[in-house]
Design a protein around this motif. Structure first.
Motif, mmCIF file in Angstrom:
data_model
loop_
_atom_site.group_PDB
_atom_site.id
_atom_site.type_symbol
_atom_site.label_atom_id
_atom_site.label_comp_id
_atom_site.label_asym_id
_atom_site.label_seq_id
_atom_site.Cartn_x
_atom_site.Cartn_y
_atom_site.Cartn_z
ATOM 1 N N VAL A 163 -10.806 5.516 4.773
ATOM 2 C CA VAL A 163 -9.864 4.840 4.241
ATOM 3 C C VAL A 163 -11.254 3.383 3.830
ATOM 4 C CG1 VAL A 163 -7.611 4.546 5.630
ATOM 5 C CG2 VAL A 163 -9.778 3.973 6.136
ATOM 6 N N ARG A 173 -11.109 1.070 0.810
ATOM 7 C CA ARG A 173 -9.787 -0.190 1.696
ATOM 8 C C ARG A 173 -11.314 -1.096 1.652
ATOM 9 N NH1 ARG A 173 -4.322 0.529 3.686
ATOM 10 N NH2 ARG A 173 -4.112 -0.913 2.802
ATOM 11 N N PHE A 178 0.835 -1.012 -0.264
ATOM 12 C CA PHE A 178 -0.493 0.119 0.014
ATOM 13 C C PHE A 178 0.795 1.363 0.209
ATOM 14 C CE2 PHE A 178 -2.573 3.352 1.775
ATOM 15 C CZ PHE A 178 -4.561 3.171 1.280
ATOM 16 N N ASN A 179 0.665 1.758 -0.762
ATOM 17 C CA ASN A 179 1.692 3.434 -1.426
ATOM 18 C C ASN A 179 1.477 4.731 0.030
ATOM 19 O OD1 ASN A 179 2.917 5.314 -1.346
ATOM 20 N ND2 ASN A 179 1.163 6.570 -3.254
ATOM 21 N N HIS A 180 1.611 4.569 1.047
ATOM 22 C CA HIS A 180 1.117 4.733 2.213
ATOM 23 C C HIS A 180 1.159 7.080 2.557
ATOM 24 C CE1 HIS A 180 1.300 1.027 4.603
ATOM 25 N NE2 HIS A 180 0.253 1.522 5.143
ATOM 26 N N ASP A 181 0.821 7.157 1.566
ATOM 27 C CA ASP A 181 0.932 8.643 1.700
ATOM 28 C C ASP A 181 -0.124 8.872 1.897
ATOM 29 O OD1 ASP A 181 0.623 11.520 0.370
ATOM 30 O OD2 ASP A 181 1.570 11.147 -1.461
ATOM 31 N N PHE A 182 -0.869 9.787 2.790
ATOM 32 C CA PHE A 182 -0.995 10.505 3.908
ATOM 33 C C PHE A 182 -1.474 11.812 3.785
ATOM 34 C CE2 PHE A 182 -0.915 6.585 6.479
ATOM 35 C CZ PHE A 182 -2.109 5.627 6.175
ATOM 36 N N LEU A 198 -5.172 10.352 -0.404
ATOM 37 C CA LEU A 198 -5.017 9.563 0.250
ATOM 38 C C LEU A 198 -5.781 8.308 -0.928
ATOM 39 C CD1 LEU A 198 -5.073 6.737 2.351
ATOM 40 C CD2 LEU A 198 -6.679 8.355 3.658
ATOM 41 N N GLU A 257 -4.810 0.971 -4.790
ATOM 42 C CA GLU A 257 -5.030 -0.578 -3.968
ATOM 43 C C GLU A 257 -6.401 -1.358 -4.154
ATOM 44 O OE1 GLU A 257 -5.318 -1.477 0.404
ATOM 45 O OE2 GLU A 257 -4.588 -2.416 -0.154
ATOM 46 N N ALA A 305 -4.147 6.515 -3.517
ATOM 47 C CA ALA A 305 -3.519 5.854 -2.968
ATOM 48 C C ALA A 305 -4.169 4.517 -2.438
ATOM 49 C CB ALA A 305 -2.669 5.738 -1.662
ATOM 50 N N MET A 308 4.077 6.911 13.229
ATOM 51 C CA MET A 308 3.384 8.502 12.439
ATOM 52 C C MET A 308 3.735 9.296 14.130
ATOM 53 S SD MET A 308 0.629 7.350 10.297
ATOM 54 C CE MET A 308 -0.104 8.953 9.833
#
Ligand code: NAP
Length: 293
Positions: free
Chosen positions: A134, A137, A73-77, A83, A90, A86, A174
């Motif tokens: 999310v 997802r 998963f591309n964790h670009d928050f 988001l 996915e 990403a 984080m």
């Protein structure tokens, strides 16, 4: 089994690859860069060059193996748009992998977060959230679970807010990164809200057990710590970094702010009883002691 793993170079994926290799499986690992391919090879996996957007590569990986574990998963928050991009990437990847496996009876392990059940710890029987940043997802994972009716042994390992190793990872990681950047170990709300957690090495064992044993369409909770108070997490981070510990506005955490502010403990009783999972690695508060100033 020969297992196609996406995200096999990540915090959880590297533990999953080691767990699979240590238990008689072989691994084909999706690798989006030369560095990731090298890391996969060093770990003992065979790299398959490509990214989550390369749907033909994903189909090839699934076609060549006996089962799939998806963790990339591309964790670009950084913004709601980043988001959602990403999540879209996915979702398309999951759909491509799932379609390739239809009619094969092969296992497909996906991951999601643990759900939130107001007023009590969530269980494996609770549904995933269908609103919030999310939710896409959740919908993608539910789509994969529904493939149980079409000959896929699909199963979801629901991961808690913090999957950690050597003091890094997940929501607590984080908080640590933001503390380093801002000079304050902050927490949203009053700090009494609880987040569940698990050590990555224990989460990896559950991913393997789900691959090997889970019935089609089932969900599992990789929860070792039912709920650590966020104020307690911030206190360890602050002490380790020598920084003041203070409440900060939820906006500090971008699109994840509302999730960070929510009390969301979770249990894994059904998972432990059914799959024989018995997490033994350090708890989050113990592992955070590995943070170096
Ligand atoms: N850690 C946690 O606390 C936690 C909690 C709940 C859920 N999860 C979920 O568990 C999964 C694994 O998390 P993690 O903590 O191990 O993540 P991570 O350390 O950030 O690793 C992400 C992995 O995905 C790969 N990746 C990212 N974008 C990709 C792309 N576009 N194409 C191909 N590969 C890509 C990365 O490859 P490179 O090595 O090339 O960068 C890396 O192997 C994710 O779905 C995450 O959201 C994690």
């Amino acid at each position: 089994m020969r297992v196609f793993v996406t995200g096999g170079t990540g915090l959880i994926g590297s533990a999953v690859v080691a767990e699979l290799l240590g238990n008689g499986h072989t691994v084909l690992a999706l690798a989006r860069s030369d560095a990731s391919a090298q890391a996969a090879e060093t770990a003992g996996a065979d790299p398959l060059r490509g990214g989550l957007a390369d749907l033909d590569t994903l189909r090839t990986g699934a076609a060549q193996t006996d089962g799939v574990i998806h963790l990339a998963f591309n964790h670009d928050f950084s913004s709601p748009a980043a988001l959602s991009s990403a999540v879209a990437e996915e979702s398309a990847a999951l759909a491509a992998l799932g379609e390739e496996l239809v009619g094969s009876d092969r296992p497909f392990v996906t991951v999601s977060g643990t759900p939130h059940a107001p007023g009590r710890p969530s269980t494996e029987a609770d549904p995933l959230p269908t609103d919030g940043p999310v939710a896409g997802r959740s919908r993608a994972v539910m789509g994969i679970l529904s493939l149980a009716a079409r000959g896929v042994r699909s199963t979801a390992v629901r991961l808690p807010r913090t999957v950690h190793n050597q003091g890094a990872g997940g929501f607590a990681g984080m908080l640590t990164d933001i503390a380093r950047q801002t000079g304050v170990s902050g927490y949203p709300g009053d700090g009494t809200q609880r987040w569940p957690a698990v050590h990555a090495l224990d989460a990896a064992i559950l991913c393997r057990l789900a691959l090997e044993q889970a019935q089609p369409g089932t969900s599992w909770h990789a929860v070792a710590d039912e709920g650590d108070q966020v104020g307690d997490i911030a206190a360890v981070i602050g002490r380790r970094l020598g920084l003041p510990v203070k409440p900060v506005p939820p906006e500090t955490y971008g699109p994840l702010g509302p999730i960070f502010a929510t009390d969301q403990p979770s249990t894994s009783t059904h998972t432990r009883q059914t799959l024989g999972w018995d997490p033994k690695h350090p708890s989050l508060l113990e592992d955070l002691e590995n943070i170096q100033p």
